[in-house]
Design an enzyme around this catalytic site. Structure first.
Site, PDB file in Angstrom:
ATOM      1  N   HIS A  17       0.837  -1.205   0.000  1.00  0.00           N
ATOM      2  CA  HIS A  17       0.000   0.000   0.000  1.00  0.00           C
ATOM      3  C   HIS A  17       0.870   1.252   0.000  1.00  0.00           C
ATOM      4  O   HIS A  17       0.560   2.235  -0.683  1.00  0.00           O
ATOM      5  CB  HIS A  17      -0.923   0.003   1.224  1.00  0.00           C
ATOM      6  CG  HIS A  17      -2.102  -0.893   1.098  1.00  0.00           C
ATOM      7  ND1 HIS A  17      -3.402  -0.448   1.165  1.00  0.00           N
ATOM      8  CD2 HIS A  17      -2.195  -2.234   0.898  1.00  0.00           C
ATOM      9  CE1 HIS A  17      -4.243  -1.457   1.027  1.00  0.00           C
ATOM     10  NE2 HIS A  17      -3.527  -2.552   0.872  1.00  0.00           N
ATOM     11  N   ASP A 117      -5.166   6.489   2.459  1.00  0.00           N
ATOM     12  CA  ASP A 117      -5.419   5.083   2.148  1.00  0.00           C
ATOM     13  C   ASP A 117      -6.801   4.696   2.678  1.00  0.00           C
ATOM     14  O   ASP A 117      -7.230   5.157   3.743  1.00  0.00           O
ATOM     15  CB  ASP A 117      -4.330   4.215   2.794  1.00  0.00           C
ATOM     16  CG  ASP A 117      -4.421   2.764   2.366  1.00  0.00           C
ATOM     17  OD1 ASP A 117      -5.323   2.045   2.860  1.00  0.00           O
ATOM     18  OD2 ASP A 117      -3.593   2.326   1.545  1.00  0.00           O
TER      19      ASP A 117
END
Length: 475
Positions: A17, A117
């Site tokens: 990520h 995120d």
């Protein structure tokens, strides 16, 4: 000199990520190098960055700063919850540090936007307090995004466990998937993971926009459904604007790659002859499955490069947050390395995946179906064998096989094992399929076009950047 526009990012303690979000930042800096400064705030579980990820952070442009927050101790939960829940909880417990850092940044710079995120959705409330825009960064496919936006309705209309649902489940704008191929977090309705996943999906609507690492030409129908139908499916959209900016893939420095032994080995192999095997940074297999995979590679007679081999574990994501140091090559079948010495190359460490995939010796990629790996394979035109392990990877595998038809997926036996004969079958199927190869090359062209100056993703990128620049003097 005029002060730069400042963008803050909030990531999570998962390297894949972090890579996706920071590659997005690198693209922004590359296109507008004199206009932006980016600070990435990264919650941690242990000391970061790890040895394996340190080279990536060391080569970031000077206009990108990373702030690693103090590690969060959650040993009280580690053995009781799924990987996704561990990540979510660690991020939640870091929110006070996130806000403190953001407040400091906003006091000393032209901070105009926050890109967060999807696992760190709690940080959106700080954007309101600081009077700046906030965006969700979604590092997965539009298919998974559509499913997440639609998930509140699914939760109401399907009352049984999804894996027990008798027919494939419809996802707006996408192929239908069997319930078992929904993400891991959706597989137990009574679990903490399910409730966190449902809440995270609902929070996608509470943002100024969703930036997604995909591109229109690959998932056009999914993007249309997201924009037209909205989360309710009734034609009245409350979904934020969606900004497809992909494929954003990792780029690595060439200095280390030149000395990489596996690349030297590939240099001596015929074109399109090698199958590349990697299950990512966290994927693990049982001892039985490792044996069957190894023996299948041997029986296939195809050349292979198998990297990042790990010690066996019955939990597919076991090594994601593990720091154990055991030589995993000891767990390969007896005599395997000796028998395949001329046929294959096996290593337990990291490989420069981008350099591997662009090498002309590579003919196919056996992948765990992490989204970063999928995009890297598409950008370099390499057909895939889809072998998903956890998280949303099974949904990705269905997109590759049933939707885009650029991959084959192995079948499991009654014990949940891909036996050696099936390994041979999918290797031969992908390596010898002209149709899969042709579709992959077509998709590769679309991917490259999307990232050209007048391509769909670059236009979206420019639109975002110009909007943020225009806000600088208003802050």
């Amino acid at each position: 000199m005029e002060a730069k526009t400042h963008i803050a990012l909030v990531s999570i303690p998962v390297f894949s990520h972090q890579v996706s979000l920071l590659e997005f930042a690198k693209q922004l800096i590359h296109l507008y190098k004199d206009s932006f400064h980016v600070t990435c705030i990264i919650p941690t579980i242990s000391n970061s960055p790890s040895i394996a990820s340190k080279p990536f952070f060391d080569t970031l442009p000077s206009s990108i700063q990373c702030i690693f927050l103090p590690p969060i101790n959650f040993e009280d939960l580690r053995n009781e919850v799924r990987l996704e829940s561990q990540v979510q909880i660690s991020v939640s417990r870091s929110m006070a540090y996130v806000f403190e850092t953001l407040r400091s940044i906003s006091t000393n710079s032209n901070l105009v936007a926050l890109v967060i995120d999807s696992f760190a959705h709690e940080a959106h409330k700080f954007a309101k307090e600081l009077n700046i825009l906030s965006y969700t960064y979604f590092p997965c496919s539009a298919m998974v995004l559509s499913m997440c936006l639609y998930f509140s309705k699914l939760d109401k209309i399907i009352t049984c466990e999804y894996k027990d649902h008798p027919t494939p489940i419809e996802i707006p704008g996408c192929i239908s998937v069997h319930g078992i191929d929904l993400p891991d977090s959706a597989q137990d309705r009574s679990s903490l993971a399910y409730n966190l996943f449902l809440h995270r999906s609902q929070q996608l609507h509470q943002t100024d926009g969703i930036i997604i690492n995909s591109f229109l030409e690959m998932e056009l129908e999914a993007f249309k459904a997201i924009s037209q139908n909205g989360p309710s499916g009734h034609g009245t959209s409350t979904t934020p604007n969606v900004y497809p900016i992909g494929p954003i893939v990792q780029t690595r420095p060439n200095i280390q790659n030149q000395a990489c032994e596996c690349l030297l080995w590939l240099d001596n192999q015929p074109p399109n002859s090698v199958i590349y095997i990697s299950f990512g940074s966290g994927g693990t297999h049982s001892q039985y499955q490792i044996n069957e995979l190894a023996l299948g590679l041997e029986l296939s007679k195809h050349k292979f490069l198998w990297v990042n081999v790990k010690q066996p574990n019955n939990k597919a994501s076991a090594s994601y947050l593990s720091n154990e140091e055991v030589d995993p090559l000891h767990f390969l079948p007896l005599g395997f390395l000796e028998r395949t010495k001329g046929q294959g190359f096996v290593m337990c460490g990291w490989a420069p995946q981008v350099e591997v995939l662009k090498h002309n010796a590579i003919g196919a990629f056996l992948t765990h179906c992490g989204w970063n790996s999928i995009l890297e394979s598409i950008v370099h035109g390499v057909s895939m064998i889809a072998w998903p392990l956890f998280a949303e990877q099974r949904s990705n595998a269905e997109l590759l096989t049933s939707g885009l038809r650029i991959a084959m997926r192995p079948k499991y036996d009654s014990k949940g094992i891909v036996v050696k004969e099936e390994v041979v079958s999918v290797i031969q199927g992908v390596m010898e399929s002209e149709e899969i190869g042709r579709r992959m090359k077509e998709l590769q062209k679309f991917a490259n076009c999307a990232m050209m100056e007048d391509g769909s993703s670059m236009k979206t990128f420019s639109m975002l950047a110009l909007k943020w620049k225009s806000l600088r003097n208003l802050v």
